[in-house]
Design an enzyme around this catalytic site. Structure first.
Site, PDB file in Angstrom:
ATOM      1  N   LYS A 274      -4.660  10.219   0.136  1.00 33.87           N
ATOM      2  CA  LYS A 274      -3.852  11.081  -0.730  1.00 33.87           C
ATOM      3  C   LYS A 274      -2.542  10.391  -1.002  1.00 33.87           C
ATOM      4  O   LYS A 274      -1.870   9.927  -0.071  1.00 33.87           O
ATOM      5  CB  LYS A 274      -3.595  12.426  -0.007  1.00 33.87           C
ATOM      6  CG  LYS A 274      -2.786  13.414  -0.825  1.00 33.87           C
ATOM      7  CD  LYS A 274      -3.659  14.196  -1.769  1.00 33.87           C
ATOM      8  CE  LYS A 274      -2.888  14.890  -2.882  1.00 33.87           C
ATOM      9  NZ  LYS A 274      -2.662  14.027  -4.078  1.00 33.87           N
TER      10      LYS A 274
ATOM     11  N   GLN B  91       2.909   6.559   3.162  1.00 40.40           N
ATOM     12  CA  GLN B  91       2.225   7.825   2.885  1.00 40.40           C
ATOM     13  C   GLN B  91       1.370   8.277   4.083  1.00 40.40           C
ATOM     14  O   GLN B  91       1.223   9.474   4.319  1.00 40.40           O
ATOM     15  CB  GLN B  91       1.337   7.654   1.638  1.00 40.40           C
ATOM     16  CG  GLN B  91       0.971   8.947   0.938  1.00 40.40           C
ATOM     17  CD  GLN B  91       2.030   9.434  -0.042  1.00 40.40           C
ATOM     18  OE1 GLN B  91       2.558   8.660  -0.817  1.00 40.40           O
ATOM     19  NE2 GLN B  91       2.348  10.714   0.006  1.00 40.40           N
TER      20      GLN B  91
ATOM     21  N   LYS C  49       3.865  10.056   6.428  1.00 37.59           N
ATOM     22  CA  LYS C  49       4.402  11.233   5.748  1.00 37.59           C
ATOM     23  C   LYS C  49       3.357  12.349   5.722  1.00 37.59           C
ATOM     24  O   LYS C  49       3.633  13.499   6.070  1.00 37.59           O
ATOM     25  CB  LYS C  49       4.783  10.846   4.309  1.00 37.59           C
ATOM     26  CG  LYS C  49       5.372  11.963   3.485  1.00 37.59           C
ATOM     27  CD  LYS C  49       5.334  11.690   1.990  1.00 37.59           C
ATOM     28  CE  LYS C  49       6.027  10.395   1.599  1.00 37.59           C
ATOM     29  NZ  LYS C  49       6.246  10.316   0.126  1.00 37.59           N
TER      30      LYS C  49
ATOM     31  N   LYS D 214      -2.182   5.069  -2.194  1.00 38.58           N
ATOM     32  CA  LYS D 214      -1.248   5.003  -3.325  1.00 38.58           C
ATOM     33  C   LYS D 214      -1.861   4.138  -4.413  1.00 38.58           C
ATOM     34  O   LYS D 214      -2.662   3.249  -4.125  1.00 38.58           O
ATOM     35  CB  LYS D 214       0.085   4.378  -2.889  1.00 38.58           C
ATOM     36  CG  LYS D 214       1.243   4.723  -3.795  1.00 38.58           C
ATOM     37  CD  LYS D 214       1.867   6.044  -3.408  1.00 38.58           C
ATOM     38  CE  LYS D 214       2.926   6.497  -4.372  1.00 38.58           C
ATOM     39  NZ  LYS D 214       3.637   7.685  -3.866  1.00 38.58           N
TER      40      LYS D 214
ATOM     41  N   GLY E 293       0.934  12.345  -9.058  1.00 37.56           N
ATOM     42  CA  GLY E 293       1.963  11.617  -9.799  1.00 37.56           C
ATOM     43  C   GLY E 293       2.935  10.871  -8.893  1.00 37.56           C
ATOM     44  O   GLY E 293       2.933  11.033  -7.674  1.00 37.56           O
ATOM     45  N   ASP E 294       3.734  10.038  -9.503  1.00 35.89           N
ATOM     46  CA  ASP E 294       4.864   9.349  -8.862  1.00 35.89           C
ATOM     47  C   ASP E 294       5.728   8.891 -10.039  1.00 35.89           C
ATOM     48  O   ASP E 294       5.633   9.477 -11.136  1.00 35.89           O
ATOM     49  CB  ASP E 294       4.372   8.177  -7.989  1.00 35.89           C
ATOM     50  CG  ASP E 294       5.460   7.645  -7.055  1.00 35.89           C
ATOM     51  OD1 ASP E 294       5.698   8.241  -6.006  1.00 35.89           O
ATOM     52  OD2 ASP E 294       6.098   6.618  -7.392  1.00 35.89           O
TER      53      ASP E 294
ATOM     54  N   THR F 155       8.893  18.522  -4.477  1.00 40.34           N
ATOM     55  CA  THR F 155       9.542  17.403  -3.771  1.00 40.34           C
ATOM     56  C   THR F 155      11.051  17.634  -3.703  1.00 40.34           C
ATOM     57  O   THR F 155      11.669  17.493  -2.639  1.00 40.34           O
ATOM     58  CB  THR F 155       9.216  16.061  -4.448  1.00 40.34           C
ATOM     59  OG1 THR F 155       7.812  15.989  -4.668  1.00 40.34           O
ATOM     60  CG2 THR F 155       9.655  14.900  -3.581  1.00 40.34           C
TER      61      THR F 155
ATOM     62  N   ASN G 196      11.518  13.778 -11.976  1.00 39.69           N
ATOM     63  CA  ASN G 196      10.972  14.995 -11.368  1.00 39.69           C
ATOM     64  C   ASN G 196      11.693  15.385 -10.076  1.00 39.69           C
ATOM     65  O   ASN G 196      12.092  16.545  -9.912  1.00 39.69           O
ATOM     66  CB  ASN G 196       9.468  14.794 -11.101  1.00 39.69           C
ATOM     67  CG  ASN G 196       8.893  15.933 -10.303  1.00 39.69           C
ATOM     68  OD1 ASN G 196       8.734  15.834  -9.090  1.00 39.69           O
ATOM     69  ND2 ASN G 196       8.604  17.038 -10.962  1.00 39.69           N
TER      70      ASN G 196
HETATM   71  P1  NDP Z   1      10.230   9.997 -12.359  1.00 38.16           P
HETATM   72  O1  NDP Z   1       9.489   8.974 -13.105  1.00 38.16           O
HETATM   73  O2  NDP Z   1      10.099  11.427 -12.764  1.00 38.16           O
HETATM   74  O3  NDP Z   1      11.782   9.657 -12.319  1.00 38.16           O
HETATM   75  C1  NDP Z   1      12.238   8.454 -11.809  1.00 38.16           C
HETATM   76  C2  NDP Z   1      13.740   8.387 -11.945  1.00 38.16           C
HETATM   77  O4  NDP Z   1      14.213   7.293 -11.190  1.00 38.16           O
HETATM   78  C3  NDP Z   1      14.196   8.165 -13.375  1.00 38.16           C
HETATM   79  O5  NDP Z   1      15.449   8.763 -13.558  1.00 38.16           O
HETATM   80  C4  NDP Z   1      14.277   6.646 -13.444  1.00 38.16           C
HETATM   81  O6  NDP Z   1      15.172   6.149 -14.432  1.00 38.16           O
HETATM   82  C5  NDP Z   1      14.771   6.297 -12.063  1.00 38.16           C
HETATM   83  N1  NDP Z   1      14.275   4.967 -11.696  1.00 38.16           N
HETATM   84  C6  NDP Z   1      12.982   4.614 -11.542  1.00 38.16           C
HETATM   85  N2  NDP Z   1      12.873   3.303 -11.253  1.00 38.16           N
HETATM   86  C7  NDP Z   1      14.119   2.837 -11.237  1.00 38.16           C
HETATM   87  C8  NDP Z   1      14.674   1.557 -10.980  1.00 38.16           C
HETATM   88  N3  NDP Z   1      13.890   0.511 -10.696  1.00 38.16           N
HETATM   89  N4  NDP Z   1      16.026   1.449 -11.026  1.00 38.16           N
HETATM   90  C9  NDP Z   1      16.818   2.517 -11.318  1.00 38.16           C
HETATM   91  N5  NDP Z   1      16.343   3.752 -11.567  1.00 38.16           N
HETATM   92  C10 NDP Z   1      15.023   3.903 -11.511  1.00 38.16           C
HETATM   93  O7  NDP Z   1       9.766   9.821 -10.825  1.00 38.16           O
HETATM   94  P2  NDP Z   1       9.900  10.827  -9.604  1.00 38.16           P
HETATM   95  O8  NDP Z   1      11.107  11.671  -9.743  1.00 38.16           O
HETATM   96  O9  NDP Z   1       8.585  11.476  -9.423  1.00 38.16           O
HETATM   97  O10 NDP Z   1      10.081   9.813  -8.398  1.00 38.16           O
HETATM   98  C11 NDP Z   1      11.357   9.406  -7.919  1.00 38.16           C
HETATM   99  C12 NDP Z   1      11.200   8.896  -6.496  1.00 38.16           C
HETATM  100  O11 NDP Z   1      10.685   9.937  -5.656  1.00 38.16           O
HETATM  101  C13 NDP Z   1      10.247   7.717  -6.314  1.00 38.16           C
HETATM  102  O12 NDP Z   1      10.726   6.899  -5.274  1.00 38.16           O
HETATM  103  C14 NDP Z   1       8.955   8.399  -5.873  1.00 38.16           C
HETATM  104  O13 NDP Z   1       8.119   7.519  -5.163  1.00 38.16           O
HETATM  105  C15 NDP Z   1       9.524   9.492  -4.963  1.00 38.16           C
HETATM  106  N6  NDP Z   1       8.662  10.628  -4.703  1.00 38.16           N
HETATM  107  C16 NDP Z   1       8.115  11.361  -5.713  1.00 38.16           C
HETATM  108  C17 NDP Z   1       7.325  12.459  -5.425  1.00 38.16           C
HETATM  109  C18 NDP Z   1       6.788  13.325  -6.490  1.00 38.16           C
HETATM  110  O14 NDP Z   1       6.171  14.367  -6.139  1.00 38.16           O
HETATM  111  N7  NDP Z   1       6.981  13.047  -7.757  1.00 38.16           N
HETATM  112  C19 NDP Z   1       7.018  12.831  -4.027  1.00 38.16           C
HETATM  113  C20 NDP Z   1       7.714  12.051  -3.049  1.00 38.16           C
HETATM  114  C21 NDP Z   1       8.483  10.980  -3.384  1.00 38.16           C
HETATM  115  P3  NDP Z   1      14.604   5.503 -15.795  1.00 38.16           P
HETATM  116  O15 NDP Z   1      14.090   6.668 -16.595  1.00 38.16           O
HETATM  117  O16 NDP Z   1      15.763   4.820 -16.400  1.00 38.16           O
HETATM  118  O17 NDP Z   1      13.508   4.557 -15.384  1.00 38.16           O
HETATM  119  O1  2IT Z   2       5.329   9.780  -2.633  1.00 43.89           O
HETATM  120  C1  2IT Z   2       4.706  10.865  -2.659  1.00 43.89           C
HETATM  121  O2  2IT Z   2       4.558  11.543  -1.648  1.00 43.89           O
HETATM  122  C2  2IT Z   2       4.165  11.303  -3.944  1.00 43.89           C
HETATM  123  N1  2IT Z   2       4.376  10.631  -4.955  1.00 43.89           N
HETATM  124  C3  2IT Z   2       3.340  12.554  -4.017  1.00 43.89           C
HETATM  125  C4  2IT Z   2       1.918  12.270  -3.625  1.00 43.89           C
HETATM  126  C5  2IT Z   2       0.964  13.416  -3.812  1.00 43.89           C
HETATM  127  O3  2IT Z   2      -0.227  13.160  -3.575  1.00 43.89           O
HETATM  128  O4  2IT Z   2       1.353  14.526  -4.162  1.00 43.89           O
END
Ligand code: NDP
Ligand code: 2IT
Length: 449
Positions: free
Chosen positions: A94, A115, A118, A130, A169-170, A214, A245
């Site tokens: 997952k 993961q 976690k 992943k 998603g991520d 998250t 997100n």
């Molecule tokens: P999104 O794609 O929705 O948003 C990512 C954000 O981070 C954007 O604002 C983006 O800016 C910025 N960003 C991404 N890459 C870079 C980079 N290399 N340098 C600077 N800014 C960057 O992703 P999420 O919000 O889903 O994910 C954000 C983080 O949270 C990640 O590390 C992800 O692995 C983690 N995460 C997400 C989960 C989820 O449920 N979605 C769960 C647990 C962890 P820009 O638009 O300019 O690229």
């Molecule tokens: O980093 C993470 O935990 C996620 N991007 C969510 C993974 C998931 O299966 O919901």
């Protein structure tokens, strides 16, 4: 944190580096876990005998595939797709799928490795995996994204299934991409297998509160850390990096708990709004219009945009890095500590460098590591799987209450493990050990596999 690897751990680590050359992020993630779990191996010498550490560092399966697709002008492109199925001791693999130009095997492996632990911490039956691609969704039309997702799924569908591997998603993958991937999976398999993907839309099997989970979960985790010190979000200035997100729903929950988010960012720069960010504006700007953070200033004239630079220079009480790996350096951490920051909650995966973590721990800053603090997203994915299996759809409040309880439990498990293994308040070690022990015990039960 124990900063030195013990002799045998050093040998294992060097071997991981040798066997996985050029994968710096994966090495970094492995090193932190190896540094943390040494005390657990003293308590469970049978894990050493059974080579659990060596086995856990080797993915069960990793697949790399070609993803050809055509843009709106008919031009052809090729990207690379990856799925790393890291560990299935606790349940089906997952973990999310990331679409970002920086994606390569080393990033997907660090994410898949983290993961495992976690997902173990959530207490729910999910293994670790992943996936992703170096495809850049930025500036692409909906139909280009759709064609890419369909091509990606033509390969991915062979690897996944509700009892095998359940992606979500991520970065760069949200409800739109999951929708296209689900449609293509259904078409290829002739099965409406709701539980094969999570983060689905609400009209076809998605869970209420998964979108928020998250960010909400990370905020609940920080709330628990503060509560243990008789403190709260009330009146606190919070800096949240990113504006995707995780960041959006961190903003919403922080405001609900009485805090004020004064800075947010994207990869171009950051915006400071001393009056506190407006959730409605951010949600519309990012989720509906898919615009940049600097455009926030069009609606809130008092806010200012700083191109480039470090968002961590903005003085705050609480920092919640929610963008990407290694976005908060040792220098940034020193600046935050100097400016009076009392707590950090990692919404992103591995956002703080090892140097930054050390600065926070040395300064006595409450530090919620990613594996614990951002586990609410995947935990709610597991709740989505439960609803799909029972053909149910729970109310928002019910899912949110379960998420809240899961985050309280993760805090408790993490802080108790830190106490038990002699490093009270060190939630990095606590989370790594608590996550690790459960996986290791089940690997022992399953025999040499
Ligand atoms: P999104 O794609 O929705 O948003 C990512 C954000 O981070 C954007 O604002 C983006 O800016 C910025 N960003 C991404 N890459 C870079 C980079 N290399 N340098 C600077 N800014 C960057 O992703 P999420 O919000 O889903 O994910 C954000 C983080 O949270 C990640 O590390 C992800 O692995 C983690 N995460 C997400 C989960 C989820 O449920 N979605 C769960 C647990 C962890 P820009 O638009 O300019 O690229
Ligand atoms: O980093 C993470 O935990 C996620 N991007 C969510 C993974 C998931 O299966 O919901």
């Amino acid at each position: 944190m124990v900063t030195q690897l013990s002799g045998s751990m050093e040998t294992i680590y060097n071997d991981v580096v040798k066997r996985n050359p050029g994968e710096a992020e994966f090495h970094q993630a492995v090193k932190e876990v190896l540094e943390s779990v040494a005390p657990a191996l003293v308590k469970y010498p049978e894990f050493v005998e059974a080579r659990i550490i060596e086995r856990i560092c080797e993915p069960e399966r990793q697949t790399i595939f070609r993803v050809p697709w055509q843009d709106d002008k008919g031009q052809m492109h090729v990207n690379r797709g990856i799925r790393v199925q890291f560990n299935s001791a606790l349940g089906p693999y997952k973990g999310g799928i990331r679409f970002h130009p920086s994606v390569y095997l080393g990033i997907i492996k660090f994410l898949g490795f983290e993961q495992i632990f976690k997902n173990s911490l959530t207490g729910l039956p999910i293994g670790g995996g992943k996936g992703g691609s170096d495809f850049d969704p930025k500036g692409k039309s909906d139909s280009e994204v759709m064609r890419f997702c369909q091509s990606f799924m033509i390969e991915l569908h062979r690897l996944i299934g509700e009892h095998t591997d359940v992606p979500a998603g991520d970065i760069g993958v949200g409800a739109r991409e999951i929708g296209y991937m689900f449609g293509q999976y259904k078409r290829l398999t002739n099965r409406f297998e709701a539980g094969v993907l999570t983060g689905k839309g609400l009209l076809y099997g998605g869970s209420l509160a998964r979108t928020q989970a998250t960010g909400y979960g990370c905020t609940y985790f920080v709330e628990e850390m503060l509560k243990a010190k008789n403190n709260s979000f009330d009146g606190k200035k919070v800096v949240v990096s990113g504006s995707g997100n995780v960041a959006i729903y961190t903003l919403e929950k922080v405001v609900q708990l009485g805090g004020k988010v004064i800075a947010m960012s994207d990869s171009g720069g950051y915006v400071v709004d001393e009056k506190g960010f407006d959730f409605g504006t951010i949600k519309r700007l990012k989720e509906v219009e898919r615009r940049r953070i600097k455009d926030y200033c069009d609606y809130h004239k008092h806010a200012r945009y700083i191109e480039g630079g470090s968002i961590w220079d903005v003085p705050c009480d609480i920092a919640m890095p929610s963008a990407t790996q290694n976005e908060l350096t040792g220098k940034d951490a020193k600046e935050l500590v100097k400016n009076g920051c009392i707590a950090v909650g990692e919404g992103a995966n591995m956002p703080s460098t090892p140097e930054a973590i050390q600065v926070f721990l040395d300064a006595g800053v409450l530090f919620g590591p990613a594996k614990a603090a951002n586990a609410g997203g995947v935990a709610t994915s597991a709740l989505e799987m439960q609803q799909n299996a029972g053909r149910e759809a729970w109310e928002f409040a019910e899912v949110d209450a379960k998420l809240h309880q899961i985050m309280r439990n993760i805090y408790k498990t993490t802080s108790e493990a830190a106490d038990e293994f002699g490093v009270p308040g060190n939630f990095v070690v606590g989370a790594n050990i608590a996550g690790f022990i459960k996986v290791a015990r089940v690997m022992m039960i399953h025999g040499l596999i």
